[in-house]
Design a protein around this motif. Structure first.
Motif, PDB file in Angstrom:
ATOM      1  N   GLU A 129       0.687  -1.364  -0.113  1.00  0.00           N
ATOM      2  CA  GLU A 129       0.024   0.051  -0.036  1.00  0.00           C
ATOM      3  C   GLU A 129       0.914   1.357   0.180  1.00  0.00           C
ATOM      4  O   GLU A 129       1.931   1.123   0.551  1.00  0.00           O
ATOM      5  N   PRO A 363     -13.163  -8.720  -0.594  1.00  0.00           N
ATOM      6  CA  PRO A 363     -12.819  -7.372  -0.945  1.00  0.00           C
ATOM      7  C   PRO A 363     -14.238  -6.488  -0.873  1.00  0.00           C
ATOM      8  O   PRO A 363     -15.254  -6.960  -1.283  1.00  0.00           O
ATOM      9  N   ASP A 412      -5.156  -1.855   2.463  1.00  0.00           N
ATOM     10  CA  ASP A 412      -5.343  -2.207   1.018  1.00  0.00           C
ATOM     11  C   ASP A 412      -3.788  -2.427   0.369  1.00  0.00           C
ATOM     12  O   ASP A 412      -3.024  -2.034   0.996  1.00  0.00           O
ATOM     13  N   ASP A 414      -2.658  -0.980  -2.769  1.00  0.00           N
ATOM     14  CA  ASP A 414      -2.836  -0.308  -3.773  1.00  0.00           C
ATOM     15  C   ASP A 414      -1.693  -0.473  -4.892  1.00  0.00           C
ATOM     16  O   ASP A 414      -1.913  -0.319  -6.139  1.00  0.00           O
ATOM     17  N   ARG A 423      -6.887  -5.490  -5.029  1.00  0.00           N
ATOM     18  CA  ARG A 423      -6.242  -4.207  -4.061  1.00  0.00           C
ATOM     19  C   ARG A 423      -7.294  -3.723  -2.996  1.00  0.00           C
ATOM     20  O   ARG A 423      -6.965  -2.588  -2.285  1.00  0.00           O
ATOM     21  N   SER A 424      -8.416  -4.272  -2.752  1.00  0.00           N
ATOM     22  CA  SER A 424      -9.371  -3.850  -2.093  1.00  0.00           C
ATOM     23  C   SER A 424      -9.859  -4.676  -0.817  1.00  0.00           C
ATOM     24  O   SER A 424     -11.019  -4.818  -0.369  1.00  0.00           O
ATOM     25  N   GLY A 426      -8.650  -4.516   2.404  1.00  0.00           N
ATOM     26  CA  GLY A 426      -7.907  -3.819   3.595  1.00  0.00           C
ATOM     27  C   GLY A 426      -9.417  -3.487   4.413  1.00  0.00           C
ATOM     28  O   GLY A 426     -10.321  -3.150   4.285  1.00  0.00           O
ATOM     29  N   LYS A 429      -8.105   2.037   6.574  1.00  0.00           N
ATOM     30  CA  LYS A 429      -7.491   2.887   5.794  1.00  0.00           C
ATOM     31  C   LYS A 429      -6.126   3.292   6.211  1.00  0.00           C
ATOM     32  O   LYS A 429      -5.741   3.055   7.556  1.00  0.00           O
TER      33      LYS A 429
END
Length: 525
Positions: A129, A363, A412, A414, A423-424, A426, A429
């Protein structure tokens, strides 16, 4: 004949009647064992405990014998009715238990396990990330949750040091590219341990080293052949440092190592791995290290996008799936996948090797052509999985314990290649706020425990429904947790409302006590 004249025709009901003497006096012949019961004193009785059937041989006059047969038949019917009732009661309770575990939501379904000692809940801490928070900030974030273990894909010294004195168990890993060197050079393995373990242990609670990730399904025969020697050299390096019994060594597999996973009882490894897999399992067994696997119900759903499959994968209400071999009905995909791995281990003679779920998740963001990713689905999967683990129900083939499970992922990825959904995964944040509340933070747990401490409020009201079957309906509370808080259970002519259901262990204890009471009642009658 003295006995006959003494007791007359009502001899069998006389309190002092001696049946054996009667048989002798009347010329009767006894066979087999003699049993004394209030109604059949020392008659010849053979029993079958499994079916509650009886057969009686005696020299009683035929009318008494027929009366006795009728009485036995009546008793058998009465016992059968009680047995059927108890079986139905057990079935209903099992159904209720499964419903509560899977459908109370992750805030109402807590057990009385200490929320600060949920060692079976871990998380993957990747570093793909952009703009990751500093390791000390991540360490503080983890301490504000019930997460007790962290898996790193490498051995970043800053992260390992930041987790020192937190008590959080740390899994570190070697890269796939390190495997050839670790396999061929024991000194390389010693250097790796001296660099990545000894400077930090025991202040940093390193508990496991994973040598490579999903090597067996990489199609790289060179890596596959060198995996076991690499693991052995790392283990030897730990032994030389007197850490062999404290830090375990394993590798991580994808579900692709299984040739068959459905039904769960037929789980088996792909025979093409042959002796390579056997060698790895022998290593796990000899060193006490776990078999680490990455089950993803999400990918199972992507290959079968029916609504009932989604519910099965998300621990939501569904019809279940029957294993035709064991007659076990599975109510969620996670249990089915883990039990398939257990069956595969068992088929190889390694059922005692512990299973660890190294990765699992869902995800929350998708590309246009993706099916399944969403905030709602990710929250449902991870939240209900956490509730399932906290319930300590286990899986059908491994009941009563929770498999150590590392959620994917903390942040995530990225920089990770592939579709947007890759990538999603997580849960948090990079600004340390939640993507969604899966029930891991202490504030979420506080709401859960506050709700759990409320007494059971049950009100029974008469209704016109005479149906003896049990039905359930749910409603949702108005709090921000959006948890399932009210369950209405209708049975016969009564409707009972269980409001904000409490502690599952309390319920299970009550159910068990009820069944014990029924059992002893049955014995008494």
């Amino acid at each position: 004949m003295e006995m006959i004249s003494k007791y007359g025709t009502d001899r069998e009901n006389h309190t002092s009647f001696d049946g054996a003497a009667w048989c002798v006096a009347s010329g009767g012949v006894t066979k087999g064992r003699e049993y004394g019961t209030p109604r059949m004193p020392k008659s010849i009785v053979s029993t079958s405990s499994s079916s509650h059937s009886y057969s009686v041989e005696s020299s009683y006059p035929s009318s008494s014998y027929r009366a006795l047969q009728k009485e036995i038949k009546d008793k058998e019917e009465e016992i059968k009715k009680k047995d059927d009732f108890i079986l139905e009661m057990k079935r209903q309770m099992d159904s209720m238990k499964e419903y509560l575990v899977n459908n109370l939501g992750y805030h109402g379904g807590t057990s009385n396990i200490d929320q600060d000692s949920q060692s079976f809940i871990g998380i993957n801490y990747g570093q793909l990330e952009d703009n990751l928070p500093p390791p000390p900030s991540t360490a503080k974030l983890l301490q504000s949750t019930s997460i007790q273990k962290v898996r790193l894909y490498g051995s970043d010294p800053a992260i390992i040091k930041a987790l020192a004195n937190t008590g959080i168990g740390i899994v570190i890993g070697t890269a796939n590219g390190d495997i050839p060197g670790l396999a061929s050079d024991p000194n390389f393995a010693k250097t790796w341990i001296n660099t990545n373990v000894l400077p930090f242990y025991p202040a940093s609670n390193i508990i496991l080293i994973t040598v490579g990730n999903e090597v067996m399904t990489s199609n790289d025969q060179n890596l596959m052949n060198k995996l076991l020697p690499a693991m052995q050299n790392v283990q030897n390096a730990l032994n030389d440092a007197s850490l062999g019994g404290k830090i375990k060594v394993t590798t991580v597999h994808s579900m692709g190592v299984l040739k068959q996973s459905e039904p769960p009882s037929s789980g088996s490894f792909d025979p093409s791995y042959g002796d390579l897999m056997k060698g790895l399992l022998e290593f796990n067994s000899a060193t006490g290290s776990p078999f680490a696997i990455n089950p993803y119900p999400y990918f199972a759903y992507r290959s079968d996008t029916r609504p009932e499959t989604l519910a099965f994968c998300l621990f939501q209400p569904n019809a279940g799936r029957m294993d035709g071999n064991t007659k076990i009905k599975y109510m969620n995909m996670f249990d089915a996948q883990v039990d398939a791995v257990y069956s595969a281990l068992n088929s190889m003679g390694f059922k005692n090797v512990e299973i660890v779920v190294a990765e699992t998740g869902w995800p929350f963001k998708r590309d246009d052509n993706d099916v399944g990713p969403s905030i709602e689905n990710a929250k449902a999967y991870n939240g209900n999985l956490i509730a399932h683990l906290r319930s300590m129900v286990g899986t059908p083939l491994m009941p009563g314990k929770s498999v150590d499970t590392f959620l994917f992922a903390l942040y995530d990825g990225d920089s990770k290649p592939g579709p947007g959904s890759e990538r999603s995964f997580g849960l948090f944040k990079t600004d340390l706020t939640m993507v969604y509340d899966a029930g891991l933070s202490t504030s979420s747990q506080t709401r859960s425990l506050a709700a759990a401490s409320q007494p059971l409020i049950a009100a029974a009201t008469n209704t016109s429904n005479n149906n003896s079957s049990m039905s359930m309906s749910t409603s949702t509370c108005n709090c921000t947790c959006n948890c399932t808080s009210i369950i209405s259970i209708s049975s016969g002519s009564n409707k009972v409302y269980l409001i904000r259901i409490f502690n599952l262990d309390l319920l299970y204890g009550f159910v068990g006590l009820s069944l014990i009471c029924l059992f002893f009642y049955d014995l008494q009658t």
